[in-house]
Enzyme design. Sequence first.
Site, PDB file in Angstrom:
ATOM      1  N   ASN A   1      44.802  16.524   9.386  1.00 43.03           N
ATOM      2  CA  ASN A   1      45.992  17.503  10.196  1.00 43.03           C
ATOM      3  C   ASN A   1      47.145  16.910  10.301  1.00 43.03           C
ATOM      4  OD1 ASN A   1      47.113  19.377  11.060  1.00 43.03           O
ATOM      5  ND2 ASN A   1      46.209  20.471  12.296  1.00 43.03           N
TER       6      ASN A   1
ATOM      7  N   LYS B   1      49.720  18.018  11.431  1.00 40.68           N
ATOM      8  CA  LYS B   1      50.567  19.201  12.568  1.00 40.68           C
ATOM      9  C   LYS B   1      52.143  18.896  12.774  1.00 40.68           C
ATOM     10  CE  LYS B   1      47.010  18.261  15.848  1.00 40.68           C
ATOM     11  NZ  LYS B   1      46.329  19.385  16.692  1.00 40.68           N
TER      12      LYS B   1
ATOM     13  N   HIS C   1      43.574  27.130  12.203  1.00 36.98           N
ATOM     14  CA  HIS C   1      43.585  26.171  13.556  1.00 36.98           C
ATOM     15  C   HIS C   1      43.515  27.164  14.544  1.00 36.98           C
ATOM     16  CE1 HIS C   1      44.804  22.315  15.699  1.00 36.98           C
ATOM     17  NE2 HIS C   1      44.277  22.312  14.250  1.00 36.98           N
TER      18      HIS C   1
ATOM     19  N   GLU D   1      45.104  26.244  17.518  1.00 38.32           N
ATOM     20  CA  GLU D   1      46.850  26.188  17.942  1.00 38.32           C
ATOM     21  C   GLU D   1      47.639  27.414  17.254  1.00 38.32           C
ATOM     22  OE1 GLU D   1      47.757  21.960  16.733  1.00 38.32           O
ATOM     23  OE2 GLU D   1      46.681  21.356  17.906  1.00 38.32           O
TER      24      GLU D   1
ATOM     25  N   GLU E   1      35.806  23.012  15.616  1.00 40.37           N
ATOM     26  CA  GLU E   1      36.722  22.288  16.386  1.00 40.37           C
ATOM     27  C   GLU E   1      36.719  22.986  17.787  1.00 40.37           C
ATOM     28  OE1 GLU E   1      40.231  19.917  14.269  1.00 40.37           O
ATOM     29  OE2 GLU E   1      40.599  22.205  14.410  1.00 40.37           O
TER      30      GLU E   1
ATOM     31  N   GLY F   1      42.899  17.352  20.477  1.00 40.60           N
ATOM     32  CA  GLY F   1      44.448  16.793  21.115  1.00 40.60           C
ATOM     33  C   GLY F   1      44.232  16.479  22.185  1.00 40.60           C
TER      34      GLY F   1
ATOM     35  N   SER G   1      39.904  15.013  18.733  1.00 36.47           N
ATOM     36  CA  SER G   1      39.500  13.978  18.935  1.00 36.47           C
ATOM     37  C   SER G   1      39.218  12.215  18.476  1.00 36.47           C
ATOM     38  CB  SER G   1      39.515  14.123  20.794  1.00 36.47           C
ATOM     39  OG  SER G   1      39.943  14.768  21.620  1.00 36.47           O
TER      40      SER G   1
HETATM   41  C1  PEP Z   1      43.263  19.300  14.915  1.00 37.10           C
HETATM   42  O1  PEP Z   1      44.607  18.519  14.918  1.00 37.10           O
HETATM   43  O2  PEP Z   1      42.627  19.955  14.234  1.00 37.10           O
HETATM   44  C2  PEP Z   1      42.160  18.609  15.888  1.00 37.10           C
HETATM   45  C3  PEP Z   1      41.298  17.858  15.783  1.00 37.10           C
HETATM   46  O3  PEP Z   1      43.514  17.932  16.538  1.00 37.10           O
HETATM   47  P1  PEP Z   1      42.985  15.659  17.295  1.00 37.10           P
HETATM   48  O4  PEP Z   1      42.376  14.917  16.247  1.00 37.10           O
HETATM   49  O5  PEP Z   1      44.859  15.148  17.863  1.00 37.10           O
HETATM   50  O6  PEP Z   1      41.686  16.367  18.505  1.00 37.10           O
END
Ligand code: PEP
Length: 252
Positions: free
Chosen positions: A11, A13, A97, A99, A169, A175, A215
């Site tokens: 992703n 973003k 997601h 976010e 997630e 992040g 992460s």
């Molecule tokens: C994501 O954007 O779905 C995500 C898991 O980000 P990160 O790997 O940076 O934690």
Amino acid sequence: MSNRTPLLAGNWKMYKTTPEAVETAQRLVELVADSAGVDIMIAPVFTALDPVSRVVRNSRVALGAQNLYWEKEGAYTGEISADMLVSAGCQYVIIGHSERRQYFGETDETVNKKISAAITANLIPVFCIGETESERESGNTFSVLDKQVKDGLEGKVVDDLGSLVIAYEPVWAIGTGKTATSDQAQEAHKYIRSLIEGLFGTTLAESVRILYGGSVKPANVSELMAMPDIDGALVGGASLDADSFSKIVKFK
Ligand code: PEP
């Protein structure tokens, strides 16, 4: 060992201009050319979809979008439909997601409509769920997952969901550099699979791919992927660099 093909999804973003996205995709295509037995997807920003689709065509890498709107077309300024994503070369779309839930008002109800629109257009929905830190600390992880899965998939029948991908997630791990331990992730994945079994039966529960996101990096992917109910990863930060994402793709 399950017979579910692992999916490693990046992703991107709101990162990368079109030339940057094209360059990263080109490098990734080269690095993963010999990676058999896994599915690979990258989700750049909308403006880079069409140019990146030309780069990944006939490669090991598939294209995904980060969002869609459920109407087919109309006066919905700033939105994009499932058919438009297909015409830009997408096979996947990330839906719900955290976010988008946190900053753009997405709810389980809007997520539900977006999953329907994706299925109708033959896009593979990557349906994101996960608890916040306070929900975990107050012991509500399972009830949050329960509601997100039930409301997100309400009204769907098993035949709709053959391609469904779920991404677990935990919001506190996205992040932040904090990864769920492989045992914490496995516990949640097993629970999500049992929810799917209760709602749609054993066959779908055994075939649905459940990705872990939060992460994920080259250093922790193997341990996560060793868990029986973890079928891949949705990767943010570590997918922006082709070398690091290719190491995640080659987790074995
Ligand atoms: C994501 O954007 O779905 C995500 C898991 O980000 P990160 O790997 O940076 O934690």
